[in-house]
Motif scaffolding. Structure first.
Motif, mmCIF file in Angstrom:
data_model
loop_
_atom_site.group_PDB
_atom_site.id
_atom_site.type_symbol
_atom_site.label_atom_id
_atom_site.label_comp_id
_atom_site.label_asym_id
_atom_site.label_seq_id
_atom_site.Cartn_x
_atom_site.Cartn_y
_atom_site.Cartn_z
ATOM 1 N N SER A 1 0.993 -1.273 -0.072
ATOM 2 C CA SER A 1 0.058 -0.166 -0.131
ATOM 3 C C SER A 1 0.951 1.266 -0.003
ATOM 4 N N HIS B 1 -3.643 0.615 -3.046
ATOM 5 C CA HIS B 1 -3.172 -0.761 -2.788
ATOM 6 C C HIS B 1 -2.802 -1.687 -4.198
ATOM 7 N N SER C 1 -6.457 13.028 0.679
ATOM 8 C CA SER C 1 -5.255 11.710 1.007
ATOM 9 C C SER C 1 -6.007 10.590 0.305
ATOM 10 N N GLN C 2 -5.330 9.787 -0.157
ATOM 11 C CA GLN C 2 -5.770 8.222 -0.421
ATOM 12 C C GLN C 2 -4.671 7.056 -0.234
ATOM 13 N N THR C 3 -5.288 5.924 0.324
ATOM 14 C CA THR C 3 -4.113 4.937 0.282
ATOM 15 C C THR C 3 -4.587 4.022 -0.755
ATOM 16 N N VAL D 1 3.461 1.717 -6.299
ATOM 17 C CA VAL D 1 2.995 1.157 -4.917
ATOM 18 C C VAL D 1 4.179 0.052 -4.555
ATOM 19 N N VAL E 1 0.141 5.694 0.789
ATOM 20 C CA VAL E 1 -0.410 6.815 1.061
ATOM 21 C C VAL E 1 -0.135 8.071 0.158
#
Length: 570
Positions: A233, A259, A255-257, A528, A235
């Motif tokens: 992951s 994956h 913000s965003q995570t 990522v 961020v």
């Protein structure tokens, strides 16, 4: 031959289980009488020992309670100290409040300290001293129990379990290990289907003959290369511009995570137990059937399964007829559907094996919900039958004298009865599908007439068993991070000893990171990170000497199966 076994479930429920229990009890009682142990004296010792165990539990509980109180009083002292220090800080603003806080803090310190020193600590010390005293008494009583049971513990043998099965079922004859003579007979006369591959290693064996025909139980560790999904992951943050409800431009942080995942190769290991049984009946027949656990179905579900199966069998028979095949459905559709050996390649020999009586017996086994039911796979390759059952995977294959030993007579008796009864049940129901076949009770072929000579003293099955008994950790490469598959190769024979090469196949682990591009809410792609492990194969070869216990290897590290093994300098 025992014709009662043609209906194995009926025999086990009405006679076999109780007969074996009676034989086991009689054998144990005979050993007990021969040993001359004083059962009553041991019972008295164990009553005292159990009383001490209860006292130990009570004291341990009391000790835990006192320690909790100690912790609470210590917290009280800390809180009192904080209140005292805080009181000096507020004296300037309010003398009255400061004095009250000082009195409360000092009082808490004094009260908790007195309770801790005068009450709790002495109680802890006293309880701990009593606990150690009663632990010592319990240990002395346990030692006394061991002394009392030495004569009985010394009478148990590693092969008692075999002798007891032979007592109940005289057609069984067990061997101490899978011998070269038995292996040659199996291979030459019974189309032995070797379950071993380069990706497996034998952990244990139990072998012998039933009704004059050879069998071997094997437990092996199996390696396969599969895949594993690794996840990562990241961020991300960004600033975006937007108009509010009044039409004014504003900015906000987002913000965003993200994956991502990758799939990579990974080794897996599991154990597998099987029974191989040789019989010359129906020598040209090959088929397979696999467990469906029909014993778990309700009556209605079972009826629906049989009806669906009948239609499928009719379609298969019609298709075989058009294609010139020889498949024909059985008159007993319940057997044909539940047994499911639809890949059989010789209808004449299949019907020779599964007579009406055999069909009824097999159906009874499959539908039995009291014991193991339909938990077995059965494969027939010419003269060799392979049975792999669910219950057999957890079966304690070899039971040794040490498994029975204890300092409590009743515990020894319970272990002896339970181990032997469970052993008999597991073996019986692995053989039950074979017991059901009348043709398998015919006279077996005779053993090889000439006394053959062998290039080794022991089979490679036993070579692997002994190597694994030493522990794969002794053989693997120093960088190994996984389990290992041990494979052996005979090098030379030194009298009654085999010198073998043991190659350990394992893996080392290297940490890697893949960067996977993923589009984020900001409209851009971001790499990522996904950590994963690469498994690199390793091999290491060692020399091992294997001999008999009567003529042991001088530096033997393990004695097992009537053999001894240790590293060799050859």
């Amino acid at each position: 031959m025992d014709d009662r076994l043609l209906e194995p479930l009926k025999y086990y429920e009405t006679q076999g289980r109780q007969e074996h229990r009676d034989n086991v009890e009689a054998y144990f009682n005979d050993l007990s009488q021969k040993s001359g142990v004083d059962i009553d004296a041991n019972k008295e010792t164990m009553n005292k020992w159990r009383a001490e165990q209860e006292r130990i539990k009570d004291l341990a509980k009391a000790l835990r309670k006192f320690k909790i109180f100690r912790a609470l009083f210590i917290v009280g002292i800390v809180i009192g100290a904080i209140m005292t220090l805080a009181s000096f800080g507020i004296f300037g603003d309010s003398a009255e409040s400061g004095a009250l806080l000082l009195i409360l803090g000092a009082g808490a310190i004094v009260a908790c300290s007195i309770a801790l020193v005068k009450k709790v600590n002495p109680q802890i010390k006293n309880a701990d001293a009593l606990l150690q005293e009663h632990k010592l008494k319990a240990q002395n009583l346990e030692n006394e129990g061991w002394e009392q049971m030495i004569p009985l513990n010394n009478l148990f043998g590693d092969y008692d379990v075999f002798r007891l099965v032979e007592k109940t079922l005289p057609d069984f004859k067990f061997e101490e290990n899978f011998s070269k003579a038995q292996e040659k007979l199996f291979v030459d006369k019974y189309d032995f289907y070797d379950m071993q591959t380069e990706d497996s290693s034998m952990l244990d064996t139990v072998s012998g003959q039933y009704a004059g025909n050879p069998f071997v139980f094997g437990r092996r560790i199996v390696h396969r290369m599969g895949t594993h999904t690794y996840h990562g992951s990241l961020v991300i943050t960004w600033t975006e511009t937007y108009r509010d409800s009044n039409g004014d431009l504003r900015t906000r942080h987002r913000s965003q995570t993200l994956h991502a995942s990758v799939v990579k190769p990974k080794p897996f290991y599991h154990t597998n137990t099987f029974l191989a049984y040789g019989n010359q009946a129906a020598p040209n027949l090959t088929f397979s059937r696999e467990s469906n656990h029909v014993e778990d179905l309700s009556e209605k579900a079972l009826e629906r399964k049989i009806k669906r199966g009948e239609r499928q069998l009719q379609k298969q028979a019609a298709k075989a007829l058009k294609a010139g095949g020889n498949f024909q459905e059985m008159a007993n559709s319940e057997f044909d559907v539940l047994f499911g050996a639809t890949d059989r390649d010789n209808e004449v020999e299949f019907r020779l094996m599964y007579t009406p009586l055999a069909q009824r017996s097999v159906v009874a086994l499959l539908k039995d919900s009291k014991n193991y039911g339909d938990d077995f796979n059965l494969y027939k390759y010419g003269k060799c039958n392979i049975v792999m059952s669910d219950h057999g995977q957890n079966w304690k294959m070899n039971i040794f004298a040490s498994d029975y030993k204890h300092f409590d007579y009743e515990e020894i008796r319970s272990r002896f009865l339970n181990y032997n009864e469970n052993y008999f049940k597991s073996i019986f129901f692995d053989f039950a599908p074979l017991f059901s076949v009348p043709a398998y009770l015919e006279e077996p072929c005779k053993s090889l007439e000439d006394e053959p000579t062998y290039n080794t003293n022991y089979t490679y099955y036993e070579h692997e068993v002994m190597s694994n008994a030493m522990g794969y950790e002794r053989f693997v490469h120093e960088d190994s991070c996984t389990e290992a598959i041990l494979k052996t190769q005979a090098l030379t024979v030194a009298g009654e000893r085999d010198i073998i090469a043991v190659t350990a196949n394992s893996y080392t682990e290297i940490e890697r990171i893949d960067y996977i591009p993923v589009r984020g809410g900001d409209g851009n792609y971001h790499n990522v990170p996904v950590p994963w492990i690469e498994y690199i194969p390793l091999t290491k070869t060692s020399c091992v000497c294997i001999g008999s216990i009567s003529n042991p290897v001088s530096d033997a590290m393990v004695c097992y199966h009537g053999m001894s093994a240790g590293f060799s300098n050859v």
